[in-house]
Write an enzyme that holds these catalytic residues in place. Structure first.
Site, PDB file in Angstrom:
ATOM      1  CG  ASP A  70      -2.094  -0.936   1.067  1.00 52.24           C
ATOM      2  OD1 ASP A  70      -2.261  -1.476  -0.036  1.00 52.24           O
ATOM      3  OD2 ASP A  70      -2.840  -1.125   2.041  1.00 52.24           O
ATOM      4  NE  ARG A  75       7.788   5.213  -2.562  1.00 53.19           N
ATOM      5  CZ  ARG A  75       8.681   4.790  -3.437  1.00 53.19           C
ATOM      6  NH1 ARG A  75       9.351   5.647  -4.187  1.00 53.19           N
ATOM      7  NH2 ARG A  75       8.920   3.499  -3.582  1.00 53.19           N
ATOM      8  CG  PHE A 185     -12.652   0.257   8.783  1.00 47.46           C
ATOM      9  CD1 PHE A 185     -13.994   0.153   8.468  1.00 47.46           C
ATOM     10  CD2 PHE A 185     -12.022  -0.832   9.348  1.00 47.46           C
ATOM     11  CE1 PHE A 185     -14.697  -1.029   8.704  1.00 47.46           C
ATOM     12  CE2 PHE A 185     -12.715  -2.011   9.595  1.00 47.46           C
ATOM     13  CZ  PHE A 185     -14.054  -2.102   9.270  1.00 47.46           C
ATOM     14  CB  ALA A 205      -9.536   7.289  20.950  1.00 51.50           C
TER      15      ALA A 205
END
Length: 384
Positions: A70, A75, A185, A205
């Site tokens: 990923d 990049r 997510f 959070a």
């Protein structure tokens, strides 16, 4: 795109891309196609790609191929930002979400490109200017993250020039639809189709009473204000710390619709992946692990469960399906992530998933067999 005459390669800084590069160079040689690479990347492997600067590669290439995971894909997308040059993502080594093909399928993928059997999907990016004046682009997310030892991220969300809501959280992030299945997510954000042009604002959070995600249109102006009550924040761009923001800083976010074009062969739809992901994540809360940090997904097209930390694959549990029965073959956790109980999280998720599907389990993997002995709460899972 007509017949590609020039292909540019972007390689993972450490993984062994040799065989993939050989495949591409063989394919190119047979068609009189020139292969370009970045000097520091292709000198590590003995190959006939022509070393050129990033600027020249992007200028000349009719196709860019990302070899890695990923991070390499992100990049590569940042390199071609704003251009029509399509990007083909190839997974090499640890596997991720963004790349379209795995190494064994690379030959077929190149033939499909020859035969024009593919589609191109646009990807939205987000751009901002850092406090030091540098412009940065993200294809997953830009996050304002609390620095350990400093206060919370207290961030005001400004839409169309007016304060809408304040978050107090460990991190406040602006994600693209591509990034909706990454950091956003795990912060409880929605899963958004990559074909949507929009931005998702989420809090990780959240300590404030308001903790919902916002979804904005790319035409709306979004600003993040670091409030006076905030601690010093790190600015993460696609997971890399690029700068810091002090209380009082204002970060303006510029959406970039169609900032990159990605080649798709339509093997597995986004929704299939998301459905598996949700199904497993829902049952992966077993054990006393802090579920906010790790996400388990069923990467069914690769016959394995993956545990993700910050979007990186930290471990895998390989399986084989025999009709309705599932055989759990082998569990491995990346050395960098060992000792955090991730193998147990994988075993628990796989067993809970089998339970929810009422699939009988064969535990060929010694780790899973041992886990079953230590965890009598899985006695109800049928073993064969």
């Amino acid at each position: 795109m007509g017949m590609v005459k020039v292909v540019g390669l972007v390689l993972h800084p450490r993984r062994d891309c040799g065989s993939a590069v050989d495949t591409i160079i063989g394919w190119a040689a047979a068609r009189g196609v020139t292969v370009l690479g970045l000097p520091d990347e292709i000198t590590r492997i003995d190959c006939s790609a022509v070393p050129v600067s990033a600027e020249e590669m992007v200028e000349r290439a009719g196709l860019l191929v990302s070899l890695g995971g990923d991070g390499t894909m992100l990049r590569t997308m940042r390199l071609v930002e704003g251009r029509k040059t399509p990007v083909l993502g190839v997974n090499v080594g640890r596997l991720g979400f963004l790349a379209e093909v795995d190494l064994p399928d690379l030959k077929d993928a190149l033939s499909a490109i020859d035969d024009h059997r593919y589609t191109v999907e646009s990807r939205t990016a987000v751009r901002t200017t850092l406090p030091d004046g540098r412009a940065v682009t993200a294809f997953n997310d830009i996050a304002l993250v609390r620095v350990p030892g400093h206060g919370l991220a207290a961030v005001g969300i400004r839409v169309e020039g007016r304060r809408f809501v304040n978050y107090a959280a460990d991190a406040v992030l602006v994600s693209t639809p591509t990034g909706s299945t990454a950091y956003s997510f795990s912060a409880g954000g929605p899963i958004v189709s990559p074909n949507v042009e929009g931005l998702i604002v989420s809090a990780a959070a959240a300590h404030s009473s308001f903790n919902r995600s916002l979804v904005l249109d790319t035409s709306e102006h979004l600003g993040l204000d670091v409030l006076p009550t905030s601690g010093r924040l790190a600015i993460e761009v696609d997971g890399i710390i690029e700068g810091h923001a002090e209380p009082g800083a204002a970060i303006e976010i510029e959406p970039m619709p169609a900032a990159a074009q990605v080649i798709r062969f339509g093997r597995t739809s986004f929704y299939e992946r998301a459905r598996r992901k949700l199904r497993v994540e829902g049952s992966a809360q077993a054990g006393d692990w802090d579920a906010g940090d790790a996400v388990v997904v069923d990467s069914f097209e690769r016959d394995r469960y993956e545990i993700l930390l910050g979007g990186e694959v930290a471990g895998v549990l390989h399986y084989r399906r025999h009709g309705d029965r599932i055989e759990l073959l082998h569990t491995e956790v990346d050395q960098a992530f060992s000792g955090r109980g991730l193998a147990g999280r994988l075993a628990a998720a796989a067993l809970a998933d089998a339970r929810s599907r009422t699939s009988p389990v064969t535990a060929t993997c010694p780790f899973v067999a041992g886990y079953l002995k230590r965890h009598p709460e899985y006695n109800d899972v049928e073993l064969r």
